[in-house]
Design an enzyme around this catalytic site. Sequence first.
Site: not given
Length: 716
Positions: A196, A416-417, A487, A511
Amino acid sequence: MKMKNLLVASCLWLSFTAVAVAQKVASPNGEVQMQFELLEDGTPAYSLFYKGQPVIETSKLGLILKNDEHNLINSFEVIEREESDFEETWEPVWGEESEILNKYNELAVVLNQKPTDRQMIIRFRVFNDGLGFRYEFPQQQNLGHFIIEEERTQFAMTGDHTAFWIPGDYDTQEYDYIESRLSEIRGKMEGSITDNLSQTSFSDTGVQTSLLMKTDEGLYINLHEAALVDYSAMHLELDDENMVFESWLTPDVTGNKVYMIAPGKTPWRTIIVSDDARDILASRMTYNLNEPVAIDDTSWIKPMKYVGVWWEMITGKSSWHYTNDFAAVKLGETDFENATPNDTHGATTENVKRYIDFAAKHGFDGVLVEGWNIGWEDWFGNSKDYVFDFMTPYPDFDLKEIRDYAKSKGVEMVMHHETSSSVRNYERHMDSAYQFMKDHGYNAVKSGYVGDILPRGENHYSQWLVNHYQYAIEKAADYEIMVNAHEAVRPTGVARTWPNLIANESARGTEYQAFGGSKPNHVTVLPFTRLIGGPMDYTPGIFEMDISKANPENDSWVNSTLANQLALYVTMYSPLQMAADFPENYERFPDAFQFIKDVGMDWEESVYLEAEPGDYITIARKEKGTEKWFVGNVNGETPRTSKISFDFLEPGQKYIATIYSDAKDAHYKKNPQAYNIRKVVVTSKSDLKQWSASGGGYAISIVPAEKKETKGLKKL
Ligand code: NOJ
Ligand code: CA
């Protein structure tokens, strides 16, 4: 001799004390029983029983404090006990049902630590579905500021249970679940840690919550936490000789775990238990342990079905970034206007309009666009502070044109940020970024925290970060903005209080199907684990499993049948649901796509029909405000015939059920797109036997019908 007698006498006295303070509290239906006791040295402890069977054996409670000789571990005496009961029914703003019963019996034990004269309360709530307890530190003279070096909350298991676990990690939950005995965790730990962009594991036997276990006697046990606010996230460290878990908090950069002030409290530690796996899915204990809604007017919070310029970038077909000209970007200095556009940028005005048209044509509420704002040329990996300003579009993304076009088509744009984990930078820009959204008609934001956190050395799940995610939610509420945070720390039911937190990712989402694939049974585990704390933006709906068709350089495979993808809209509860695949893939399968268009988003009632973690889940849900029902079944690796009864339907009413199922030869790897659709008449007396393939499933939409509409259709 004299000395020895004295010792015996004092031991007797001590054990007498321990017995004297033991106290049992039962759940309202009597099936769950908690016992509190003080051990001989004044250590608080508890145990838990379900229908008379032990679930948690005597487990110690307490905290290690920094630079504190006594800690809050032992030498306590009970100075007061408060017993009470509680019952309320509350209406969530969105959810799996329109009303939630919150009913428990409570015991608050007020403890005094004798040598320090410090007080701590342990509050237990015993529900029909399990136990929640927390530590409270009342205002007092001898305890003000203190640092928790470690929380020593134990969960002593009764045996070597089967667990569905992911490795303990301070920075990511994006792992495939491992199913193993507790004793096998150590041996399987290394193999469980897949790559990751930010990860910090801490132990060979450390696992994350929410953790699901199954005992050999058939009990299902879930360990998690509720109301994680101003505290660090809890992991579990297993003593695998004794099968005792102990809480393991996420540290900050200095190694400190929690900065506490009295008056203060910890999150709730939760144990959900049942002998029927379906009850774990139906449990609302985690929400019930959170505070009631804190937003007065919630009318702007609405479930949303959306599409997006997203899968293109995830598969590698398109790019988030606009140009290949620069090795690095400095916002304010790098000249994008005169840069050479690459030919892979996804968020172009033309492409976005194509998605808006698609959304409008098929009745979707929103369109998410990623890669619209400058900075993606070097967005992670360089410990860079000022990555994005969240307000400046790339030259080929005409914000106003897109805004007006979407509006004219009745479609909402989803902002989207990506913070790139530069959290201070996000906080610096947050007010202007949210105001910018409102100025341009955006009511929902997907945020993300990819890469290592800045300030450097901080962890994704430390107290400071937990406070940041909370700050973002509360600030968004001021602007009437809904948040979908990827996340971020995994949810703990906080959406009861802040329902504008409409989803999180905070687990391994779809994803990963384009990053090498997830296990075919992943979606039969998530509802027992990650979803216990709140909805997941899992981004289902992939119809083309062969990722090389989108990007020849990506040989990933989506380990799922198409029918399984449809079922996810029912089994993976979320008020935010994406149809994640490309418009052109939906156009290839218009009959199957119909289910995604039809499926409800917000539910009056949910019925958990079949469930076994790792193997299968079947759920029926009634849409809020209509008489329609939707059923979803997801299946693990082993093909299986699901047997359900439609007795949840209104007696006497006829319905048309459209069943989307795996075809006979379907298989997640070999033949994922083989599905059948059939229409039948059902009533509350109908039963269904439906086969699901390996990695397969089925979805059903059930609509009330007049007699004449059912003509020519077979009865089930
Ligand atoms: C990770 C998120 O989970 C994904 O959905 C997003 O596209 C990327 N970060 C970029 O922000
Ligand atoms: Ca992610």
